[in-house]
Design an enzyme around this catalytic site. Structure first.
Site, PDB file in Angstrom:
ATOM      1  N   LYS A 190     -44.477  27.963 107.387  1.00  0.00           N
ATOM      2  CA  LYS A 190     -45.676  28.335 106.641  1.00  0.00           C
ATOM      3  C   LYS A 190     -45.806  27.443 105.402  1.00  0.00           C
ATOM      4  O   LYS A 190     -44.798  27.026 104.827  1.00  0.00           O
ATOM      5  CB  LYS A 190     -45.587  29.793 106.177  1.00  0.00           C
ATOM      6  CG  LYS A 190     -45.566  30.830 107.276  1.00  0.00           C
ATOM      7  CD  LYS A 190     -45.426  32.225 106.674  1.00  0.00           C
ATOM      8  CE  LYS A 190     -45.286  33.295 107.752  1.00  0.00           C
ATOM      9  NZ  LYS A 190     -46.538  33.482 108.509  1.00  0.00           N
TER      10      LYS A 190
ATOM     11  N   ARG B 222     -43.831  39.275 117.517  1.00  0.00           N
ATOM     12  CA  ARG B 222     -44.045  39.771 118.878  1.00  0.00           C
ATOM     13  C   ARG B 222     -42.788  39.620 119.731  1.00  0.00           C
ATOM     14  O   ARG B 222     -42.580  40.384 120.670  1.00  0.00           O
ATOM     15  CB  ARG B 222     -45.251  39.064 119.499  1.00  0.00           C
ATOM     16  CG  ARG B 222     -45.081  37.585 119.777  1.00  0.00           C
ATOM     17  CD  ARG B 222     -46.397  36.857 119.959  1.00  0.00           C
ATOM     18  NE  ARG B 222     -47.112  36.734 118.692  1.00  0.00           N
ATOM     19  CZ  ARG B 222     -48.271  36.102 118.557  1.00  0.00           C
ATOM     20  NH1 ARG B 222     -48.866  35.552 119.615  1.00  0.00           N
ATOM     21  NH2 ARG B 222     -48.860  36.014 117.383  1.00  0.00           N
TER      22      ARG B 222
END
Length: 494
Positions: free
Chosen positions: A272, A346
């Site tokens: 990020k 996930r």
């Protein structure tokens, strides 16, 4: 802290509702006798406002035993909702907190309409008293003294036992939501996966729940390759946490909560940018929501079986961290091609869902700060939802409407399933692309829920607030704590 009385006594402050209507309410008329008609004058001069969330303070000047009255504007009765009430009372309790009020009462029946009964109002008042006055737990050396509301009295003609019960339930809902807020606000060097597991164990022991905390070796034996892949780069050991609440004699109709417990997310090798990394201590908001719900369940003891599963680790960069192009094997046996290490939540949830099913979950609700895409789609006030079972979703939706935590259903089409199944090297890929990002993440999780009734809740937009609001300060909101608990309390009702 809570009391129920039929008549006003001596209090520092009393809260009274004001609606926009042609005739002054009977409650204000009764008070106006003591004020010798001056309240009516203030209303006519609009110095007592009936507009939504307006708060007008009136000192009694010795005319009554009450020191001062706080008149709460609620607008027109036809547009009066539980959301209006929550916001108005949240603002009111903030005002009382600032005034350092320790003894307050509420004219409960002045807030009652055809839409909201006294039990509804009592529940919301007690809940919002905690939410509205919550303060950030900081690590500053200079800590300010805090004056708490020590006594809160509901004045009502209704049955005292029923009102007391509603006050208790509301208080528990508010307190547990604040517990979740505190977890999310904690810095990542303090709240590691190990510390999160310790918190969960303390919660389970307090409420006499069974629990399991799987260590890395046990995860390896069970084949939890998805969670373990996310953990590969970390010096902090992963934890698979499970709390088991038995509310029925038979282990049937088990609701399984699965909360994403990523204690910090750098994005891994799909790193990020700085501005996207700051604040990622909150990436365990789903875990906090699940633990908050379990706190409520432990306190109120509903007759329902519940499992809470939390896969927890941080996601960092190192020489051992997992990489794009890796192929990993999940606990379910399904293989996954990693196309994006920043789509790690996930992966952890995939093993969490499979583990919840192994423990006996008949229904699944996962909660996660999963995608930025849901913020683009729905903003910061609505949680995204996806499902493979409309009946279960309707129950979650009804619970969210009762708690005023907005959710909106997003679709899963066959073409979405085809996208997450599109890999030359594995059964699934973890990131088909930016288009429909929130939908892709939920669709991926559905591959592990399979035929088990399942609802996915993406709280990336609702887990935190950038600024102060009527129900709390900037920071964690405790999103979905009350909805999950209400779902359990109402589960199966017609």
């Amino acid at each position: 802290m809570f009391q129920v009385q039929k008549e006003l006594a001596s209090h520092e402050a009393v809260i009274v509702a004001l609606f926009e209507e042609e005739e002054t309410s009977s409650f204000v008329q009764e008070l106006d006798k003591a004020f010798e008609g001056q309240l009516q004058v203030l209303l006519e001069e609009k110095e007592l406002s009936t507009k939504k969330k307006a708060i007008s303070k009136v000192h009694s000047l010795g005319k009554t035993e009450v020191k001062r009255y706080y008149f709460v504007g609620l607008g027109k009765k036809e547009s009066y909702t539980t959301e209006t009430l929550r916001s108005a009372l949240g603002k009111t309790f903030k005002t009382l907190q600032a005034a350092k009020v320790q003894d307050a009462a509420i004219l409960l029946d002045s807030f009652v309409t055809e839409k909201l009964d006294a039990i509804d109002v009592a529940h919301i008042a007690a809940e919002v008293q905690g939410l509205g006055t919550y303060e950030l737990q900081t690590y500053k050396s200079d800590k300010k003294d805090r004056v708490e509301l020590e006594k809160f009295t509901a004045i009502t003609a209704e049955d005292a036992q029923e009102i007391e019960a509603a006050l208790t339930v509301g208080y528990v809902h508010g307190r547990a939501t604040n517990s979740a807020r505190t977890l999310v606000n904690m810095p990542p060097n303090v709240l590691t996966a190990t510390k999160l597991a310790e918190y969960a164990v303390e919660l389970a022991e307090k409420y006499d729940m069974d629990y399991k905390v799987l260590e890395k070796e046990e995860m390896e034996e069970l084949g939890m390759g998805a969670l373990l892949a996310v953990n590969q780069g970390s010096v902090e050991p992963p934890k698979m946490i499970a709390l088991i609440y038995k509310g029925k004699e038979e282990w049937t109709d088990v609701i399984g909560f699965v909360g994403k417990g990523i204690t910090y997310d750098t994005g891994g090798y799909s790193l990020k940018p700085r501005e996207g990394m700051v604040g990622m201590k909150g990436d365990m908001g789903g875990a906090a929501a699940v633990l908050g719900a379990m706190e409520i369940i432990g306190e109120l003891r509903p007759e329902q079986n519940v499992i809470a599963v939390i896969p927890s680790t941080d996601n960092v960069v190192s020489g051992t961290a997992f990489k794009p192009d890796d192929v990993i094997t999940s606990m379910s046996g399904k293989t996954i091609e990693v196309l994006n290490t920043d789509a790690e939540g996930r992966l952890a949830l995939a093993d969490g869902i499979t583990y919840a099913k192994k423990l006996g979950a008949n229904y699944l609700i996962d909660v996660a700060t999963l995608t930025g895409g849901v913020i683009v789609a729905l903003g910061n006030h609505t949680t995204g939802a996806m499902t493979n079972n409309e009946e279960l979703f309707e129950q979650v939706l009804e619970a969210s409407m009762e708690t005023d935590e907005s959710i909106w259903q997003l679709p899963i089409f066959d073409r979405d399933k085809e996208r997450v199944r599109n890999s030359k090297f594995a059964d699934l890929n973890n990131s088909p692309g930016r288009e429909g990002h929130a939908v892709m993440a939920g669709t991926f999780l559905g591959e592990f829920a399979e035929d088990t009734p399942w609802v996915h809740l993406d709280i990336a937009g609702t887990s935190e607030s950038s600024g102060a609001h009527d129900l709390g300060p900037a920071g964690a909101t405790g999103a979905m704590v009350r909805t999950l608990a209400t779902l359990v309390e109402r589960f199966g009702e017609e």
